[in-house]
Design a protein around this motif. Sequence first.
Motif, PDB file in Angstrom:
ATOM      1  N   ASN A  43      10.650   4.527  63.504  1.00  0.00           N
ATOM      2  CA  ASN A  43       9.692   3.907  62.607  1.00  0.00           C
ATOM      3  C   ASN A  43       8.336   3.777  63.304  1.00  0.00           C
ATOM      4  N   PRO A  44       7.249   4.193  62.662  1.00  0.00           N
ATOM      5  CA  PRO A  44       5.914   4.086  63.285  1.00  0.00           C
ATOM      6  C   PRO A  44       5.536   2.659  63.698  1.00  0.00           C
ATOM      7  N   LEU A  45       6.115   1.652  63.077  1.00  0.00           N
ATOM      8  CA  LEU A  45       5.816   0.270  63.467  1.00  0.00           C
ATOM      9  C   LEU A  45       6.255  -0.027  64.902  1.00  0.00           C
ATOM     10  N   HIS A  46       7.142   0.814  65.426  1.00  0.00           N
ATOM     11  CA  HIS A  46       7.635   0.646  66.792  1.00  0.00           C
ATOM     12  C   HIS A  46       6.940   1.572  67.783  1.00  0.00           C
ATOM     13  N   TYR A  47       6.314   2.647  67.305  1.00  0.00           N
ATOM     14  CA  TYR A  47       5.783   3.686  68.194  1.00  0.00           C
ATOM     15  C   TYR A  47       4.301   4.012  68.042  1.00  0.00           C
ATOM     16  N   ASP A  48       3.791   3.893  66.859  1.00  0.00           N
ATOM     17  CA  ASP A  48       2.414   4.309  66.590  1.00  0.00           C
ATOM     18  C   ASP A  48       1.511   3.074  66.649  1.00  0.00           C
ATOM     19  N   GLU A  49       0.792   2.916  67.773  1.00  0.00           N
ATOM     20  CA  GLU A  49      -0.025   1.716  67.980  1.00  0.00           C
ATOM     21  C   GLU A  49      -1.059   1.520  66.880  1.00  0.00           C
ATOM     22  N   ARG A  50      -1.710   2.602  66.467  1.00  0.00           N
ATOM     23  CA  ARG A  50      -2.731   2.480  65.431  1.00  0.00           C
ATOM     24  C   ARG A  50      -2.108   2.058  64.098  1.00  0.00           C
ATOM     25  N   ALA A  51      -1.044   2.727  63.704  1.00  0.00           N
ATOM     26  CA  ALA A  51      -0.382   2.398  62.434  1.00  0.00           C
ATOM     27  C   ALA A  51       0.143   0.960  62.456  1.00  0.00           C
ATOM     28  N   ALA A  52       0.733   0.558  63.565  1.00  0.00           N
ATOM     29  CA  ALA A  52       1.268  -0.798  63.682  1.00  0.00           C
ATOM     30  C   ALA A  52       0.149  -1.835  63.651  1.00  0.00           C
ATOM     31  N   GLU A  54      -2.734  -1.570  62.233  1.00  0.00           N
ATOM     32  CA  GLU A  54      -3.326  -1.619  60.896  1.00  0.00           C
ATOM     33  C   GLU A  54      -2.349  -2.118  59.827  1.00  0.00           C
ATOM     34  N   SER A  55      -1.095  -2.342  60.199  1.00  0.00           N
ATOM     35  CA  SER A  55      -0.096  -2.844  59.248  1.00  0.00           C
ATOM     36  C   SER A  55      -0.182  -4.375  59.166  1.00  0.00           C
ATOM     37  N   VAL A  56       0.626  -4.947  58.311  1.00  0.00           N
ATOM     38  CA  VAL A  56       0.680  -6.412  58.192  1.00  0.00           C
ATOM     39  C   VAL A  56       1.124  -7.073  59.498  1.00  0.00           C
ATOM     40  N   PHE A  57       1.760  -6.309  60.387  1.00  0.00           N
ATOM     41  CA  PHE A  57       2.244  -6.878  61.647  1.00  0.00           C
ATOM     42  C   PHE A  57       1.146  -6.979  62.702  1.00  0.00           C
ATOM     43  N   GLY A  58       0.165  -6.109  62.641  1.00  0.00           N
ATOM     44  CA  GLY A  58      -0.960  -6.187  63.565  1.00  0.00           C
ATOM     45  C   GLY A  58      -0.677  -5.719  64.975  1.00  0.00           C
ATOM     46  N   GLY A  59       0.460  -5.083  65.206  1.00  0.00           N
ATOM     47  CA  GLY A  59       0.789  -4.572  66.530  1.00  0.00           C
ATOM     48  C   GLY A  59       2.205  -4.031  66.567  1.00  0.00           C
ATOM     49  N   LEU A  60       2.557  -3.422  67.699  1.00  0.00           N
ATOM     50  CA  LEU A  60       3.890  -2.830  67.852  1.00  0.00           C
ATOM     51  C   LEU A  60       4.966  -3.920  67.882  1.00  0.00           C
TER      52      LEU A  60
END
Length: 148
Positions: A43-52, A54-60
């Motif tokens: 999942n990009p939320l775990h690996y892609d720093e930019r995507a994470a 910019e997501s609601v989580f704000g980071g990996l």
Amino acid sequence: MTPANGWTGTLRGMPVQGQTAKRSKTMHMRDIELYTEITGDRNPLHYDERAARESVFGGLIVQGGVTSGLLNALVAEDLPGPGSVFLDMQLKFVKAVYVGDTASASLEIMSVREDKPICKIAVEVRNQKGEVCLSGQATTYTAPLVQT
């Protein structure tokens, strides 16, 4: 006639209602990578720093299985102890655990069966700020083991 004690032969014996245990771990990218090796979760939320970021989580964030995995170690190593496995778990993930967070898993024995090595436990994981990240209940079974 007194019922047989189902905890005979377990390494730590029968726990007591109200007993607690806790263990902590700082989360690193390597934890995410190891979990991915087992599960294939990329999942990009775990690996892609930019995507994470910019997501609601704000980071990996680490996978939920890494967070809940702390409970496996707590049950098998600390309380009820060696030979213990989960029979049932109801978990609520209420806050993400981030790379760099120190997660502290804790449990409390809610009830113990004397006739069988079964416990009902309350579980939770908090981050270094004391915020609850995971909460729930579980049932454990502890197998009798021969110590080597």
